[in-house]
Design a protein around this motif. Structure first.
Motif, mmCIF file in Angstrom:
data_model
loop_
_atom_site.group_PDB
_atom_site.id
_atom_site.type_symbol
_atom_site.label_atom_id
_atom_site.label_comp_id
_atom_site.label_asym_id
_atom_site.label_seq_id
_atom_site.Cartn_x
_atom_site.Cartn_y
_atom_site.Cartn_z
ATOM 1 N N THR A 997 29.687 -11.240 24.223
ATOM 2 C CA THR A 997 28.603 -10.467 24.824
ATOM 3 C C THR A 997 29.047 -9.969 26.189
ATOM 4 O OG1 THR A 997 26.964 -11.825 23.685
ATOM 5 C CG2 THR A 997 26.192 -10.493 25.515
ATOM 6 N N ALA A 998 28.777 -8.704 26.442
ATOM 7 C CA ALA A 998 29.048 -8.098 27.748
ATOM 8 C C ALA A 998 27.779 -7.389 28.207
ATOM 9 C CB ALA A 998 30.203 -7.129 27.674
ATOM 10 N N THR A 999 27.356 -7.660 29.450
ATOM 11 C CA THR A 999 26.106 -7.101 29.980
ATOM 12 C C THR A 999 26.395 -6.427 31.305
ATOM 13 O OG1 THR A 999 24.872 -8.895 28.926
ATOM 14 C CG2 THR A 999 23.720 -7.604 30.582
ATOM 15 N N LEU A 1000 25.833 -5.249 31.470
ATOM 16 C CA LEU A 1000 25.934 -4.488 32.716
ATOM 17 C C LEU A 1000 24.526 -4.237 33.238
ATOM 18 C CD1 LEU A 1000 27.534 -2.824 34.826
ATOM 19 C CD2 LEU A 1000 27.358 -0.873 33.275
ATOM 20 N N LYS A 1001 24.300 -4.663 34.504
ATOM 21 C CA LYS A 1001 22.986 -4.485 35.114
ATOM 22 C C LYS A 1001 23.117 -3.724 36.427
ATOM 23 C CE LYS A 1001 20.951 -8.725 33.205
ATOM 24 N NZ LYS A 1001 20.281 -10.017 33.538
ATOM 25 N N HIS A 1002 22.066 -2.938 36.729
ATOM 26 C CA HIS A 1002 22.022 -2.179 37.980
ATOM 27 C C HIS A 1002 20.645 -2.346 38.608
ATOM 28 C CE1 HIS A 1002 21.333 1.861 40.117
ATOM 29 N NE2 HIS A 1002 22.069 1.083 40.915
#
Length: 1364
Positions: A997-1002
């Motif tokens: 799992t890879a998650t990108l948050k801004h």
């Protein structure tokens, strides 16, 4: 050299019959790799009747044909009767063969007309074996065989009254008829090397003959012929064919017959002749079965068979006769039209070409495609009678220009192959062309095409009979036929022999004043090509009363060009013209508006053009341009292009005539604009178009132009449409012609094909692609093929072929559904080289060896895409079968009634390693064990070999999925912070589930980016946090970026950068790195201030466990000085950094003590005692020496080392250094003057001209004209000297201080200008060093000073001191 009487009569006496048992067998195999052999065997009872001396009649009876079926336990071949044995026996016994031996190397054979060529070759082999060496040994150095005349080594093994045992040996490459014969191959192959392939064989023959001592006839003959394929062979072991012949005398009775009569025209040489070879069994089942197998190659792992199967299909097509292939073709097209067309176009036999034409005629609605295919087939070389008949049938089916010209090309090519022999098919073509001509008036277009095509055929069609020639002559003289057809009829004789009938008709047309000028000139050009002096005189005399200037001007210009020609071929014609020209008045030419012949000749070629006018028009009605290349004795017509037109005059007159649109419009514009002076070029054009200059001038320009346009449209609309015909000839081959009336039809056809190829076909392809996942598209191309045959002693051909086949393609498709897309794509490419070699019997027995070298690659990609509002999901099912990434295989097969592998002893090995979850990468190798034999040939002839790289599924994973999800989250207190989230999830579904799992948050309002990676199986939970900051500290704005790498919410690495920039006066850049788990951090700070002075600083700090290091660099620059300061401070708590260092110290001391306590051999002393006594002796020696030299006392260490112990370790290690460099600027300077050479002189004094002149350059042949012109050169003066200023030396100061546990060192230096009132220069230095080791401690200092002026007193002082 060989005109002596041939003494074969002593071997075979007249009025006798010799009965022999004849056996010949051929063995094809890989010697050294396997004992497997194949090949045909022929046995016959041979009767040789000798009715007259040196004249023979050969009878072959009781013949049997067999072939190798298997090898016995002893490795010997076992023969069984072939399926065609009875047919072979009947063919051999059908006709006797008569032959004569006239001289030493002259043998003539007289076969019957219905004798098959392959049967005749077998009998040639028998006759060759019967031609034993003669008694006169000098005649045996060159002997006649089935290979022609061969150089022969003659050896006598036994002799009584005569030589009774003789051996012969030959190198067949020295025989004059031993060469490769090219056979049917793919006409589309790029690589074709037939002749060089024959050099890859070593062919030898050895014979043994035994003779009756008294009767002198031959009793036994045994010949062994060996053909070795040299590539990959070792010690003559490799792919080879061995042919043996054996003749054994059984009886020699007398005969009473003396009759021997032959037809001389049936004479045939003894040497081998190429025979057409077809399959022994003519059936369509094998072809349809292979085609079906090729069509069904859809599953994984089957693609490597594709290239070989396609070559097999093409080979089977070549073995079919016309009647069998004709019945097979419809079923082939029903099974797979695409594969059938690919195979037929690459077959290359006359039967395949006939099948293509048959299929084309069966397809309707494809006129342009049909024309293109038929014309392309006509360009193939070596046409035969079958192709002529097929082309004729196609022309009868459709009379288009392309097909008619294809028929003409085929006829011409066939005539070259047959040497001009007339066959019924050419007669049929002549009759067909005669039906098309009729009287040239019922169907003018069809007649015109027929006449042009007849002109291409030329003498070939002329030999077929006079009826067609009579029809052409009627067309030429017909008053009802169109003028273009009359002219075409005249020009159709351009390649024919001009007999009296044709010459009389052409002369009649030439002399007829009522005939059009074009027809008369066309008749003249036909007559003049092969004219003698009498005809040329007649042509010139016929112009005496002619009032037509165009004809006279053209004829005179053409004859004048012949007179001035430098072409050696025209020498005879030139002499005829000169003789006919004598006494005739000189010709006068009418200029550019008259018919003329232009010719430009050079030693390497010529360019010729014809312009033919008529008196009523200013435009030429016919224009022709022809180029010819001439190199030594080689002549080649490069190209010829011609244009014939009529009906253009009304349109051109309306545009450019006296009252035409353009002259009137240009005149009005020029006069109304006041530009009375018309340019010369335009004036010439207007004078040519309207010579009387009566152009009207009106004031209302727009109204006049409007009236002119209306008049132009009326004139063009009322005049008949113009017609033109253009034709092109390339390299002596007329390509065709086109008419303006066909332009609209061509445009419509092009538009139709545009719609088809760019709209309809893409739409159909997309529809087919999206309708199923089982679509396939494969191409098969034989890019290399070399097929040849070599003769053998038995008369059976040795066939060899080398082919390369490539088969790229793909299988798959697309499926569309609401919210889902499914893609399947399986590309593959195969490359296979097929080598075939073996002695066989055409039409009866198939035998030989095949080596298949295959390379193949395939892969597959199946995916399903699912989409909704916030999610994108890609699903890829795991492979269920092995995927062949790359494979290489090689196998050698024995080809006969069955196929079998050559080598059975193989070694196999397979190795696999994990690729990623659910898949493993495997390499497998299978190879022969023949290399264990020293006599084995080189690879790849050792047997079956295979190497493959495959992806194999483990069965643990059923599907791979990738999910991309995007959403907006609310975090923080009361969900105030909006966070944009994008999550990528990779999963492997199956018995062992894997996930990544890879998650990108801004975070929007904080400008924070966060990424997280989670792999549970590897206990990995990594995150990256990126924050962009914008702070204000004490009124100073700073921007920064912070990157944190986190694992399981624990910081692992922190990267931080901050910067500040204020109006280019105050800048700062700071970088920091922290690694918490290592207890380490580092920073770098750079500052810059630019106000009254420039101050730049760089500071770096590094903190490690129990160790710190700080480095500083400061630079200051202003109007008075330049200063650089460097500081360094490094500290390390050594005992804390290495906790057990005391133990190491004690262990080292113990090691020294143990070493010193070692007892010296053969003494009772220890090493410590010797070392201690040595030190004491040294001290005593120093005490005595220091009494005389006091300074030595100072060098001695005060500490006693007699205990031999290590010094104690310090608690802290440190290294500090401070350095300073300062330069005080001197504001005074000094002027320097350097004199220059030629200083003060001007350009006039240096004799440099004031102007530069360029002469007039005029080259009219090159079109170059540069007028004369003067360019002024400016004046100048060389300066007397070069002046510049050099600053004076200032005050320099430098110092360095270093402190550490072991050594302290300090040094200073200053010097420079120290002037206040009186010039003064000073230099000072000081160096101090302190060390526990006293000899390294010292102090040095010194001062030097110079003051005063040169004209006054100068003081120099120097002081120096050294202390230790």
């Amino acid at each position: 050299m060989y005109l002596l009487l041939y003494t074969v009569a002593s071997r075979y006496k007249a009025y006798k019959k010799y009965v022999y048992q004849y056996t010949t067998e051929s063995k094809n195999g890989v010697v050294g790799a396997s004992n497997l052999r194949n090949g045909p065997k022929v046995t016959c009872q041979v009767e040789v009747e000798v009715p007259q001396a040196c004249k023979f009649i050969l009878h072959t009876k009781s013949c049997a044909l067999s072939e190798v079926t298997y090898m016995d336990a002893k490795g010997q071949p076992v023969y069984e009767p072939a399926a065609t044995s009875d047919a072979f026996e009947a063919a051999m016994a059908k006709n006797p063969l008569k032959f004569t031996v006239e001289q030493v190397i002259q043998v003539k054979m007289y076969p019957e007309s219905d004798e098959q060529e392959n049967i005749l070759n077998v009998k040639r082999g028998i006759v060759s074996a019967l031609l034993a060496p003669v008694e006169e040994e000098q005649h045996n150095s060159y002997m006649i065989t089935v290979h022609g005349v061969c150089a022969t080594e003659y050896t006598i093994n036994a002799r009584k009254d005569i030589a009774t045992d003789v051996s012969l040996s030959r190198d067949l490459s020295e025989c004059d008829q031993f060469y490769s014969r090219s056979q049917d191959h793919s006409p589309l192959a790029l690589i074709q090397l037939h002749q060089p392939m024959a050099k890859l064989f070593r062919s030898t023959q050895n014979c043994n003959y035994q003779f009756h001592n008294q009767r002198k006839h031959m009793t036994t003959a045994v010949c062994t012929e060996t053909h070795v394929y040299l590539p990959f062979s070792h010690k003559d072991n490799g792919m080879s064919s061995i042919v043996t012949q054996k003749l054994t005398l059984q009886d020699s009775p007398r005969i009473n017959s003396k009759y021997f009569e032959v037809d001389p025209w049936r004479a045939s040489p003894l040497h081998f002749q190429e025979a057409e070879g077809k399959a022994p069994v003519q059936t369509k089942d094998a072809v349809l079965c292979t085609l079906e197998d090729l069509k069904e190659l859809a599953g994984p792992g089957q693609g490597q068979r594709r290239a070989g199967l396609f070559h097999k299909l093409v080979s089977e097509l070549r073995g079919l006769r016309n009647e069998t292939l004709s019945t097979t073709l419809p079923k082939m097209l029903d099974t797979s039209a695409a594969l059938s067309w690919q195979a037929l176009f690459q077959c290359g036999t006359a039967e395949c070409t006939s099948a293509i034409l048959q299929a084309i005629r069966a397809v309707g609605g494809l006129s342009l495609e049909m024309d293109a295919l038929v014309y392309g087939l006509s360009l193939q070389s070596n046409p035969d009678a079958l192709r002529v008949r097929d082309m004729l049938s196609t022309a009868k089916f459709r009379q288009s220009k392309a097909i008619m010209y294809a028929l003409a090309n085929t006829i011409r090519g066939f005539n070259r192959n047959t040497g001009g022999l007339m066959i019924p098919e050419i007669t049929e073509v002549s009759e067909f062309m005669e039906t098309l001509l009729e009287d040239c008036s019922k169907n003018p277009d069809e007649s015109f095409l027929a006449l042009r095509v007849v002109g291409v055929m030329g003498r070939v069609i002329q030999k077929a009979g006079n009826r067609l020639i009579s029809s052409i002559l009627r067309c030429a003289k017909s008053d009802t036929a169109p003028q273009s057809n009359q002219k075409a009829a005249i020009q159709s004789f351009r390649r024919m022999a001009i007999n009296d009938e044709i010459q009389n008709v052409l002369l009649e047309i030439y002399k007829n004043p009522q005939s059009p000028v074009e027809n008369r000139i066309a008749a003249y050009l036909i007559l003049i090509k092969r004219a003698d002096q009498a005809l040329i005189t007649q042509l010139i005399n016929a112009l005496a009363g002619v009032k037509e200037p165009q004809l006279k001007n053209f004829v005179f210009s053409h004859l004048d060009n012949i007179r001035n020609s430098i072409d050696p071929v025209m020498q005879g014609m030139r002499q005829h013209v000169e003789m006919a020209w004598q006494g005739k008045p000189s010709s006068t030419f009418m200029g550019s508006s008259a018919s003329d012949n232009y010719k430009l000749e050079t030693p390497i070629g010529s360019v010729q053009s014809n312009f033919i006018f008529d008196g009523a028009n200013t435009l030429p009605k016919e224009v022709m341009l022809e180029t010819t290349l001439r190199v030594l004795d080689f002549r080649q017509d490069i190209f010829e292009v011609g244009v014939e037109g009529k009906g253009f005059e009304p349109t051109l007159d309306a545009l450019f005539g006296e009252r035409g649109f353009f002259p009137e419009a240009i005149s009005r514009v020029m006069y109304n604009s006041g530009a009375y002076k018309v340019p010369k070029v335009l004036q010439k054009i207007l004078d040519r178009l309207a010579p009387d200059g009566s152009r009207m001038k009106r004031q209302d320009l727009l109204l006049d132009i409007k009236n002119s346009i209306n008049s132009l449209l009326n004139d063009i609309g009322s005049s008949p449409p113009p017609e033109a015909t253009a034709y092109l000839t390339l390299l002596g081959r007329e390509m065709g012609y086109v008419k303006t009336s066909e332009m609209k039809q061509m445009a419509d056809t092009l538009y139709t094909y545009y719609q088809t190829f760019f709209k309809e076909l893409p739409a159909k392809a997309m529809a087919a692609l999206t309708s199923s996942n089982e679509n396939d598209l494969f191409a098969h191309y034989i890019f290399m093929e070399n097929v040849m045959s070599l003769p053998t002693a038995s008369g059976l051909p040795l066939k060899f072929s080398l082919a390369g086949v490539i088969a790229p393609g793909a299988r798959g498709g697309l499926n569309f559904a609401p919210g889902m897309r499914q893609l399947s794509f399986m590309p593959s490419v195969g490359l296979e080289f097929i080598t075939q070699m073996g002695v066989h019997l055409p039409d009866f027995v198939v035998a030989g060896l095949e080596m298949h070298t295959n390379m193949h690659h395939e892969t597959s990609f199946n995916a399903k895409v699912t989409m909704n509002k916030n999610q994108f999901k890609l699903s890829i099912p795991a492979p269920k079968m092995n995927t062949n990434l790359f494979s290489f295989s090689n196998k050698v097969l024995s080809v006969s009634s069955s196929q079998m592998s050559m080598v059975e002893d193989r070694i196999e090995s397979t190795e696999c390693q994990p690729l990623f979850t659910g898949l493993k990468l495997c390499t497998s190798a299978h190879y022969s064990n023949a290399s264990s034999t020293d006599e084995a040939p080189y690879y790849p002839l050792r047997g079956e070999t295979r190497f493959a790289i495959e992806i194999q599924p483990t069965g643990e994973v059923s599907e791979y999925t990738a999910t991309l999800t995007g959403e907006t989250l609310h975090e923080g207190k009361d969900g105030r912070h909006k966070v944009d989230s994008l999550k990528l999830s990779l999963k492997a579904e199956g018995s062992e589930r894997k996930e990544l799992t890879a998650t990108l948050k801004h975070t929007r309002n904080k400008n924070i980016f966060t990424t997280e990676f989670n792999i549970p199986d590897f206990d990995l939970e990594v995150g990256i946090k990126l924050a962009v900051t914008n702070t204000n500290v004490k009124g100073k704005k700073m921007k920064g970026v912070t990157i944190n790498i986190i694992n399981k919410n624990i910081p692992q690495l922190t990267l931080m950068g901050r910067s500040r920039l204020e109006m280019m006066k105050n800048a700062m850049l700071e970088l920091q790195v922290a690694v918490p788990f290592l207890k380490a951090d580092a920073s770098l700070t750079m500052t810059l201030k630019n106000e009254d002075a420039v101050i730049m600083g760089v500071e770096s700090a590094l903190n490690l466990p129990e160790t710190t290091s700080v480095q500083k660099v400061s630079l200051k620059y202003d109007d008075n000085k330049f200063e650089v300061e460097i500081n360094s401070d490094t500290n390390s708590e050594i005992q804390k950094l290495i906790p057990n260092i005391e133990n190491y110290h004690r262990e080292l001391q113990q090691l020294i003590d143990d070493l010193l306590d070692q007892r010296v051999a053969k003494t009772d002393m220890k090493l410590r005692h010797i070392v201690t006594k040595g030190i004491e002796a040294g001290n005593i020696w120093l005490d005595k020496l220091s009494a005389r030299i006091p300074s030595i006392e100072k060098l001695r260490s005060k500490r006693s080392i007699s205990d031999l112990s290590l010094p104690a370790l310090p608690e802290r290690l440190f290294l500090q250094s401070d350095s300073l460099f300062r330069h005080q600027f001197n504001k005074d300077n000094m002027n320097v003057k350097i004199p220059l050479p030629l200083g003060g002189q001007t350009s006039e004094e240096l004799n440099i001209p004031a102007t530069l002149s360029v002469p007039n350059v005029y080259l009219p042949k090159l079109g170059v004209h540069i007028p004369a012109k003067n360019y002024p050169v400016p004046t100048f003066t060389v300066p007397r000297s070069l002046d510049f200023t050099v600053p004076l030396l200032g005050l320099v100061e430098a110092s360095t201080k270093i402190n550490s546990n072991l050594y302290n060192w300090e040094g200073t230096f200053s010097g420079g200008n120290n002037t206040i009132d009186v010039p003064s220069y000073i230099a000072q230095y000081k160096v101090m060093a302190q060390s526990p080791f006293h000899p390294l401690s010292y102090k040095i200092e010194g001062t030097g000073m110079v003051s005063g002026k040169m004209e006054d007193n100068v003081k120099i002082k120097y002081y120096s001191m050294w202390q230790s």
